[in-house]
Scaffold this active site. Sequence first.
Site, PDB file in Angstrom:
ATOM      1  N   CYS A   1       0.682  -1.195  -0.132  1.00 11.66           N
ATOM      2  CA  CYS A   1      -0.169  -0.063  -0.094  1.00 11.66           C
ATOM      3  C   CYS A   1       0.995   1.133  -0.065  1.00 11.66           C
ATOM      4  O   CYS A   1       1.473   1.698  -0.984  1.00 11.66           O
ATOM      5  CB  CYS A   1      -1.080   0.060   1.149  1.00 11.66           C
ATOM      6  SG  CYS A   1      -2.362   1.113   0.905  1.00 11.66           S
TER       7      CYS A   1
ATOM      8  N   HIS B   1      -3.743  -4.854   0.050  1.00 16.81           N
ATOM      9  CA  HIS B   1      -3.323  -5.479   1.457  1.00 16.81           C
ATOM     10  C   HIS B   1      -3.555  -6.897   1.540  1.00 16.81           C
ATOM     11  O   HIS B   1      -4.538  -7.355   1.556  1.00 16.81           O
ATOM     12  CB  HIS B   1      -4.275  -4.882   2.500  1.00 16.81           C
ATOM     13  CG  HIS B   1      -4.159  -3.323   2.707  1.00 16.81           C
ATOM     14  ND1 HIS B   1      -3.142  -2.799   3.473  1.00 16.81           N
ATOM     15  CD2 HIS B   1      -4.784  -2.316   2.045  1.00 16.81           C
ATOM     16  CE1 HIS B   1      -3.276  -1.410   3.583  1.00 16.81           C
ATOM     17  NE2 HIS B   1      -4.198  -1.184   2.747  1.00 16.81           N
TER      18      HIS B   1
ATOM     19  N   GLU C   1      -2.740  -8.620   3.963  1.00 10.76           N
ATOM     20  CA  GLU C   1      -3.021  -9.052   5.077  1.00 10.76           C
ATOM     21  C   GLU C   1      -4.636  -8.937   5.473  1.00 10.76           C
ATOM     22  O   GLU C   1      -5.088  -9.570   6.253  1.00 10.76           O
ATOM     23  CB  GLU C   1      -2.294  -8.399   6.065  1.00 10.76           C
ATOM     24  CG  GLU C   1      -2.799  -6.693   6.424  1.00 10.76           C
ATOM     25  CD  GLU C   1      -2.052  -5.967   5.364  1.00 10.76           C
ATOM     26  OE1 GLU C   1      -1.860  -6.296   4.324  1.00 10.76           O
ATOM     27  OE2 GLU C   1      -2.427  -4.746   5.351  1.00 10.76           O
TER      28      GLU C   1
END
Lengths: 263, 207
Positions: free
Chosen positions: B79, B185, B187
């Site tokens: 990001c 992202h 995650e």
Amino acid sequence: MGRTMLTKRIIPCLDVRDKKVTKGVKFQNNVVLGDAVALASRYYEEGCDELVFYDITASAERRPIDIEMVREVARAIHIPFAVGGGISNLEDMSRVLLAGAEKISVNSLAVLDPRIIAEGSRAFGAQCIVLGMDPVRAEDPVRFPSGYEITIRGFRERTGLDALEWAKRAEGLGAGEIVVNSVDADGTRGGYEIRLTRLIAENVRIPVVASGGAGNPAHLAAAFREGKADAAIIAGMIHTGEYTIPAIKEELAAAGIPIRRTW
Amino acid sequence: MIAIVDYKAGNLTSVRLAFEALGIPARVTDRSADILAADRVVFPGVGAAGSAMRNLSELDLAGALREVVRRGTPFLGICLGTQIILGRSEEDGGVETIGLIPGAVRLFRPESPVDKVPQIGWNAVRLRRKHPVFAGIEDGSEFYFVHSYYPCPDNAPDVVGVTDYAGVEFASVIGRGNLVATQFHPEKSGRIGLRIFRNFSEWDGRC
């Protein structure tokens, strides 16, 4: 493959009381549906795009949010989730975000003290601040040009605020997203409040989430297509087992709605 | 050990928990020594380019980041981390950024009001070429994005994957040698996102 598209998000909503998920109609007659972390994990595995947790008793009982539950959820699922209820200041927001939530949902608090939107947005970024609103139909076009008045404290109090005015003001203060939860449609499973969802979606430049009233996949399709929503919240229709997330997604994809297909 | 670089640009909890869920040792750090000693480096970030560059300079981390990239340590940008490894950003009135890969960062300027800024949600990545960090991931898989600005590397070979939004096709995955960087992202991108972390943790930095 051709051009890619931002897909429409499907967001199961879990109303939580003492780590158990409950579901009622218009905040009444709540029945227990199961363990919150287990249910969140199941919806995650089934391909939901995001989740939202409302700690429904927190505000009424004036106790803080169940931070340990937020931590458990963050360890179990690896998609964004929002947490609402029981948040009264920046410190609460910070605790929830550091526990692993992606977003904070503020509703009554933002009406009573709109500065919390601006402060939260500055401290954590607009993408972390979701304005939840509970509009109810109002037959007074002078006071409520949108046709809807904002209620707070679980629909119990009217505020005199027009729904569209409030949405625009919250956007200006720095909200990153708006959840339009219709009081009239909530829990009825008769479809979302399309007219107001569209009115707000066409008048703000931030994502709008349809909420309240979802009973079948066609209701979601209508929220996306006619309501111009970027995301839709579902609850009863999956909690009861009547629909699964893959089944809803399959039907939406067949109807030509851009949906996340790989997980 | 994987070093997750903390330069006060957003919340690192979900990055840390994703590695924890995979059982991969990873440590959040704001020290150059830890970055230089790490086997792999994750460079995340959420927020604005200007304050991110100020924090990096206060913590004096840019040198360590350049050094690990130069010596071949596998390096993953995420990001804002991805945006500031390019050379300059339009954000905050124009900011000079780290410049590990030639290129710029531009603001989405949609013609249609339907395209909201930031882009928030799941969009697909079309892979331009194979990359070890994307092993076992179907081309066209969706990932979670939250961003108002997008990366534009100067050189086409640095583009690993692309995504369309607001009338532009942008580089959603950048790669050069031991450096790979995603605008989305991992995650927060479910099982497929975790697969990227798993692949990264096993990658030797060669393509």
